[in-house]
Design a protein around this motif. Sequence first.
Motif, mmCIF file in Angstrom:
data_model
loop_
_atom_site.group_PDB
_atom_site.id
_atom_site.type_symbol
_atom_site.label_atom_id
_atom_site.label_comp_id
_atom_site.label_asym_id
_atom_site.label_seq_id
_atom_site.Cartn_x
_atom_site.Cartn_y
_atom_site.Cartn_z
ATOM 1 N N TYR A 40 18.435 44.212 21.610
ATOM 2 C CA TYR A 40 18.293 43.022 22.457
ATOM 3 C C TYR A 40 19.497 42.092 22.281
ATOM 4 O O TYR A 40 20.106 41.642 23.256
ATOM 5 N N ASN A 88 12.587 43.235 29.260
ATOM 6 C CA ASN A 88 11.130 43.274 29.102
ATOM 7 C C ASN A 88 10.497 44.273 30.068
ATOM 8 O O ASN A 88 9.587 45.027 29.702
ATOM 9 N N ASN A 115 7.761 45.031 27.312
ATOM 10 C CA ASN A 115 7.530 44.033 26.268
ATOM 11 C C ASN A 115 7.246 42.684 26.912
ATOM 12 O O ASN A 115 7.372 42.518 28.132
ATOM 13 N N SER A 116 6.902 41.722 26.087
ATOM 14 C CA SER A 116 6.604 40.380 26.609
ATOM 15 C C SER A 116 7.320 39.319 25.781
ATOM 16 O O SER A 116 6.743 38.290 25.448
ATOM 17 N N LEU A 117 8.572 39.575 25.436
ATOM 18 C CA LEU A 117 9.348 38.591 24.690
ATOM 19 C C LEU A 117 9.705 37.412 25.596
ATOM 20 O O LEU A 117 9.895 37.574 26.798
#
Length: 387
Positions: A83, A138, A143-145
């Motif tokens: 990331y 995401n 994902n849910s960052l």
Amino acid sequence: MTDRNQQLKEAIAAQERLRGTIPDDIIDTTIATLRARLAASSPAHSPAQQRKLVTVLFADASGFTAMSETMDAEDVVGMINAYWTRLDRIIQEHRGRIDKHMGDGVMALWGAEQSREDDPELAVRAALAMQEELAKMNSQQENSLAMRIGISTGPVLLGEIGLTQEYTAMGDTVNLASRLEQAAPAGGVLISHDTYRHVRGAFDVQALGSIAVKGKAQPVQAYRVVQARPHAFRMGRRGVRGVTTRMIGREAELAQLQSALQTAIDHNLTRVITVVGEAGIGKSRLLYEFERWIDSWFERPQYFKGRAFPEGQNQPYSLLRDLFAFHFRVQEDDPVRAVQEKLEQGITAVFGMQERAKLQAHFIARLLGFDFPDSPYLSGVRQDPQQ
């Protein structure tokens, strides 16, 4: 400071953060080796501390902790590195410098090494691009960052601190950027009033009024950046909106601009004037007053203006493209047909001769990177590089 020295210092800091996960004697041996290399490659004296006008960005990604509960430590570290590799690249592409990583966050600086007038704008554009990139990652990773970003512009003290002699920025501007990041909503970008003064007109912002932030005795003005305005120029004037002030100390320079334009018109000559000065010295205000003077003419001349962006420095004719696009209100997301109509109508209005103006519009568009695939005027030159 060389890139190698910076890499050594970052490596030392990374080793310090590993304490508690691997034996201290291994860390101490590694750090001792790194410090010896740093001492051998460093100058005899540390660089003197200096004060500079800098824009500071703090960003923190939340959600890694919850995800790490169901993942192996190696997988978590690999994901975090993946990331930040992509997000760090965005900062660097916008001419920012990575100051340090702290857990799930990053601190970046604009203007620490070389000051540019558009440093605050580049920082805000980087922040928006980081949020966009995180959303893209995401969706790819399911994902849910979420990321919070705070930005502040102001004077800082640059120098080396601590046992690792880390070169960093210190001062209230840094603290304010950190507090704005903490106050930002998930997915949001908050900027200080001083940053807003530098970028006003280039972005759509939501004024939040005065908000209380930790560590500040008085509330501070903050703004949430909504989006970049398409093809926007910064406001010609800075200061308090709605309050008119008289320009002071630039009358001679304004007279030079006025005289040059009058001479160019009277004698059909070309005049080129370069305005050079440090950020904040009054160049934008001088241009604003010059434009106001042109607007007061009974017969207003055709007045084109373009703005150079750092990201366009490797694009041929980028300034000329900006000049035409701004004058004829061409947006980057306009469909091909809309671009064609705007250029045809605009050039016809300026130069007359409708059919010839259409021909000119199509060739100009081709030169500037706007492609009209169905243009009858360009059919004979598409495959001919000389043309």
